[in-house]
Each structure stands twice: as structure tokens, then as C-alpha cells.
Design a protein around this motif. Structure first.
Motif, mmCIF file in Angstrom:
data_model
loop_
_atom_site.group_PDB
_atom_site.id
_atom_site.type_symbol
_atom_site.label_atom_id
_atom_site.label_comp_id
_atom_site.label_asym_id
_atom_site.label_seq_id
_atom_site.Cartn_x
_atom_site.Cartn_y
_atom_site.Cartn_z
ATOM 1 N N ALA A 89 9.521 9.877 1.498
ATOM 2 C CA ALA A 89 9.399 9.732 2.956
ATOM 3 C C ALA A 89 8.296 10.601 3.561
ATOM 4 O O ALA A 89 7.499 10.128 4.385
ATOM 5 C CB ALA A 89 10.735 10.042 3.620
ATOM 6 N N LEU A 90 8.249 11.875 3.194
ATOM 7 C CA LEU A 90 7.352 12.808 3.875
ATOM 8 C C LEU A 90 5.870 12.440 3.774
ATOM 9 O O LEU A 90 5.166 12.444 4.791
ATOM 10 C CB LEU A 90 7.588 14.232 3.373
ATOM 11 C CG LEU A 90 8.927 14.858 3.776
ATOM 12 C CD1 LEU A 90 9.042 16.278 3.226
ATOM 13 C CD2 LEU A 90 9.078 14.883 5.296
ATOM 14 N N PRO A 91 5.351 12.120 2.589
ATOM 15 C CA PRO A 91 3.924 11.784 2.531
ATOM 16 C C PRO A 91 3.575 10.484 3.244
ATOM 17 O O PRO A 91 2.407 10.250 3.557
ATOM 18 C CB PRO A 91 3.636 11.698 1.030
ATOM 19 C CG PRO A 91 4.947 11.443 0.400
ATOM 20 C CD PRO A 91 5.955 12.143 1.241
ATOM 21 N N LEU A 92 4.573 9.667 3.507
ATOM 22 C CA LEU A 92 4.342 8.432 4.261
ATOM 23 C C LEU A 92 4.479 8.653 5.758
ATOM 24 O O LEU A 92 4.296 7.717 6.549
ATOM 25 C CB LEU A 92 5.337 7.349 3.808
ATOM 26 C CG LEU A 92 5.209 6.879 2.362
ATOM 27 C CD1 LEU A 92 6.294 5.856 2.038
ATOM 28 C CD2 LEU A 92 3.829 6.288 2.085
ATOM 29 N N GLY A 93 4.806 9.877 6.165
ATOM 30 C CA GLY A 93 4.987 10.169 7.580
ATOM 31 C C GLY A 93 6.258 9.581 8.150
ATOM 32 O O GLY A 93 6.355 9.366 9.364
ATOM 33 N N ASP A 113 0.831 -1.208 0.000
ATOM 34 C CA ASP A 113 0.000 0.000 0.000
ATOM 35 C C ASP A 113 0.869 1.262 0.000
ATOM 36 O O ASP A 113 0.561 2.229 -0.709
ATOM 37 C CB ASP A 113 -0.913 0.005 1.229
ATOM 38 C CG ASP A 113 -1.727 1.279 1.327
ATOM 39 O OD1 ASP A 113 -2.585 1.507 0.454
ATOM 40 O OD2 ASP A 113 -1.490 2.078 2.266
ATOM 41 N N GLN A 114 1.936 1.265 0.765
ATOM 42 C CA GLN A 114 2.808 2.434 0.811
ATOM 43 C C GLN A 114 3.485 2.693 -0.533
ATOM 44 O O GLN A 114 3.681 3.841 -0.921
ATOM 45 C CB GLN A 114 3.852 2.259 1.915
ATOM 46 C CG GLN A 114 3.269 2.353 3.322
ATOM 47 C CD GLN A 114 4.271 1.980 4.391
ATOM 48 O OE1 GLN A 114 4.910 0.925 4.298
ATOM 49 N NE2 GLN A 114 4.427 2.824 5.393
ATOM 50 N N TRP A 115 3.829 1.651 -1.249
ATOM 51 C CA TRP A 115 4.431 1.825 -2.576
ATOM 52 C C TRP A 115 3.456 2.481 -3.548
ATOM 53 O O TRP A 115 3.870 3.153 -4.494
ATOM 54 C CB TRP A 115 4.884 0.477 -3.139
ATOM 55 C CG TRP A 115 6.216 0.034 -2.625
ATOM 56 C CD1 TRP A 115 6.461 -0.663 -1.480
ATOM 57 C CD2 TRP A 115 7.488 0.253 -3.238
ATOM 58 N NE1 TRP A 115 7.816 -0.893 -1.339
ATOM 59 C CE2 TRP A 115 8.461 -0.343 -2.400
ATOM 60 C CE3 TRP A 115 7.903 0.882 -4.405
ATOM 61 C CZ2 TRP A 115 9.823 -0.311 -2.707
ATOM 62 C CZ3 TRP A 115 9.258 0.908 -4.716
ATOM 63 C CH2 TRP A 115 10.210 0.320 -3.865
ATOM 64 N N ASP A 127 6.655 5.265 -8.542
ATOM 65 C CA ASP A 127 7.157 6.003 -9.706
ATOM 66 C C ASP A 127 8.461 6.731 -9.372
ATOM 67 O O ASP A 127 9.412 6.716 -10.169
ATOM 68 C CB ASP A 127 6.127 7.029 -10.178
ATOM 69 C CG ASP A 127 4.852 6.406 -10.722
ATOM 70 O OD1 ASP A 127 4.893 5.243 -11.165
ATOM 71 O OD2 ASP A 127 3.815 7.101 -10.689
ATOM 72 N N VAL A 128 8.497 7.384 -8.217
ATOM 73 C CA VAL A 128 9.706 8.131 -7.828
ATOM 74 C C VAL A 128 10.871 7.177 -7.628
ATOM 75 O O VAL A 128 11.999 7.436 -8.093
ATOM 76 C CB VAL A 128 9.457 8.953 -6.548
ATOM 77 C CG1 VAL A 128 10.745 9.663 -6.115
ATOM 78 C CG2 VAL A 128 8.347 9.969 -6.765
ATOM 79 N N ALA A 129 10.624 6.071 -6.947
ATOM 80 C CA ALA A 129 11.696 5.098 -6.721
ATOM 81 C C ALA A 129 12.199 4.537 -8.045
ATOM 82 O O ALA A 129 13.416 4.386 -8.249
ATOM 83 C CB ALA A 129 11.201 3.969 -5.816
ATOM 84 N N ALA A 130 11.291 4.253 -8.965
ATOM 85 C CA ALA A 130 11.700 3.738 -10.275
ATOM 86 C C ALA A 130 12.529 4.778 -11.024
ATOM 87 O O ALA A 130 13.508 4.435 -11.707
ATOM 88 C CB ALA A 130 10.473 3.352 -11.093
ATOM 89 N N PRO A 149 0.526 8.349 -3.085
ATOM 90 C CA PRO A 149 1.039 9.530 -3.800
ATOM 91 C C PRO A 149 2.320 10.040 -3.146
ATOM 92 O O PRO A 149 2.449 10.034 -1.917
ATOM 93 C CB PRO A 149 -0.093 10.553 -3.653
ATOM 94 C CG PRO A 149 -1.312 9.752 -3.319
ATOM 95 C CD PRO A 149 -0.828 8.571 -2.523
ATOM 96 N N SER A 150 3.252 10.481 -3.961
ATOM 97 C CA SER A 150 4.475 11.114 -3.454
ATOM 98 C C SER A 150 4.260 12.623 -3.429
ATOM 99 O O SER A 150 3.167 13.116 -3.749
ATOM 100 C CB SER A 150 5.654 10.763 -4.370
ATOM 101 O OG SER A 150 5.543 11.471 -5.587
ATOM 102 N N LEU A 151 5.295 13.381 -3.075
ATOM 103 C CA LEU A 151 5.204 14.836 -3.150
ATOM 104 C C LEU A 151 5.242 15.338 -4.585
ATOM 105 O O LEU A 151 4.889 16.487 -4.852
ATOM 106 C CB LEU A 151 6.349 15.496 -2.359
ATOM 107 C CG LEU A 151 6.318 15.362 -0.838
ATOM 108 C CD1 LEU A 151 7.411 16.223 -0.217
ATOM 109 C CD2 LEU A 151 4.961 15.740 -0.261
ATOM 110 N N CYS A 152 5.689 14.506 -5.534
ATOM 111 C CA CYS A 152 5.676 14.881 -6.947
ATOM 112 C C CYS A 152 4.250 14.725 -7.473
ATOM 113 O O CYS A 152 3.687 13.634 -7.387
ATOM 114 C CB CYS A 152 6.603 13.980 -7.762
ATOM 115 S SG CYS A 152 8.345 14.189 -7.422
#
Length: 216
Positions: free
Chosen positions: A122-126, A27-29, A42-45, A32-35
Motif C-alpha cells: 500500500a505505502l509505495p502506491l500512496g 502498472d501498479q502491480w 511479488d509480495v502479493a504472490a 516496486p514494493s517496500l521490500c
């Protein structure tokens, strides 16, 4: 920071991010990211594509979507769909210790990418993933002064303010003061509005109003 220090910081941040990614659930993957419009996946990829040579860069142009931003996002999503979670983490970890960077940019863009994108995750995942203030200062200076690659649209909104770090000796610009942790200043310079509440000073409200009107 000298060249060795910059690459050491890149390696350390990549390692820390890989440890964080390895602990995420499915679920965390997908979050949404900050982008804008990018998931954590997507960001990790995207971060697996930090060492492309001339041929690979030209190959990406075949997938052109009208702008660099849209093309970069498309390539990241294709990459995210093609790799398993374990492969994404392994590919980022595999870049640790290497001093290769994408053709056409410098090590400073590589530094900016890993510092900012690690926070996008990291940030949007707390979750907390610390950024070294001295490295964030180098990255912010690069973001505010670079002419190639084209400067980020967010940096134009920093014009007319005196940006001052509260945790390291760094400042830039002239005008009403906007101050805060160096990591927050870097993120705002790169259009990450989530860091705005960490900033204060005579110009903070005006900067918030100016930047909040745009997308990150």
C-alpha cells in the motif's frame, strides 16, 4: 490479544488487502514494493504461500538459493509468474477463515506477515491500509523477541532504544526514546525505512542513522 482475536485480525487484514489489490491496474502491480527488489506482484504472490505443510516446505528447499531470504524471494517470483492477477487475489481471499499457517512457524508470524506485507504494497502506491494498533503491538513484540524463525536483522538495530507507541499502551527496550504510531514502529522493527519519518524522540535521529545504513 487471544488466539481468536489474532485470527480475526488476520482475516480482516487479508480481506482489506484483497479489496485493495482487486482495484489496482497493471502498472501498479509492477511497481516496486517496500521490500527491496520485490514488486507489488511479488509480495502479493508471497502471501498466497501462507499455509504450506511439511511436504511443501521441504519442496521449497529444492529451490534453495543460498539463504532463506533469497530462496523466499525466488519462490515468490516464480509464484508471481505462474498465477494471473485474479488468481493471486482469489488465493489470498481463499485463506480468510482458515487457521492454517506455514509449517514450522506460529500464528504470530502469520500476523506479522499480513500486517507488514500489506503495508509493503500500500505505502509505495500512496494508498492507505490501516493497521490496528493492538495487533501491530503484538507483531512488534514477536519480531523483537523471536529466536525461531531467525530474528530479522533490522531488530538488532533497535537495541539500545526505548520504543514507545503514541496510540496504544506499548513499549520495549531501554535507552533514548523513539516514539511514534504503533504501525510505524512495527514497520521500522521489520526494516521498512519508509516509516522512519513518523518517529520522533531523543533517539530518533540516532536510530535513523543506524537503520539507514542497511537494506530493508
Amino acid at each position: 490479544m487471544n488466539t481468536d482475536q489474532i485470527w480475526h485480525t488476520i482475516d480482516a487484514q487479508r480481506a482489506a488487502l484483497c479489496d485493495l489489490l482487486a482495484a489496482l491496474d497493471d502498472d501498479q502491480w509492477r511497481r516496486p514494493s517496500l521490500c527491496t527488489d520485490w514488486t507489488v506482484r511479488d509480495v502479493a504472490a508471497h502471501l498466497t504461500l501462507q499455509q504450506l505443510g511439511p511436504g511443501a516446505v521441504l519442496g521449497q528447499m529444492v529451490k534453495w538459493r543460498g539463504t532463506i531470504d533469497r530462496t523466499t524471494a525466488h519462490v515468490a517470483r516464480v509464484r508471481a509468474a505462474a498465477l494471473t492477477t485474479e488468481q493471486i487475489v482469489a488465493e489470498i481471499r481463499g485463506t480468510i477463515g482458515s487457521r492454517r499457517h506455514i509449517f514450522g512457524v506460529t500464528r504470530l508470524e502469520t500476523l506479522c506477515d499480513i500486517l507488514v506485507h500489506s503495508q509493503d504494497i500500500a505505502l509505495p502506491l500512496g494508498l492507505r491500509l490501516d493497521l490496528p494498533a493492538d495487533a501491530a503491538a503484538v507483531a512488534a513484540t514477536r519480531a523483537l523477541t523471536m529466536r525461531w524463525p531467525p530474528p530479522l536483522p533490522a531488530t538488532k538495530k533497535m537495541t539500545g532504544f526505548r520504543l514507545t507507541a503514541t496510540d496504544t499502551s506499548w513499549s520495549a527496550g531501554d535507552g533514548p526514546t523513539v516514539q511514534g504510531p504503533m504501525a510505524a514502529l512495527l514497520l521500522v522493527c521489520c526494516g521498512r525505512l519508509a516509516a522512519l519519518p513518523q518517529l520522533s524522540g531523543d533517539g530518533a535521529a540516532e536510530l535513523t542513522a543506524r537503520t539507514a545504513s542497511g537494506r530493508q
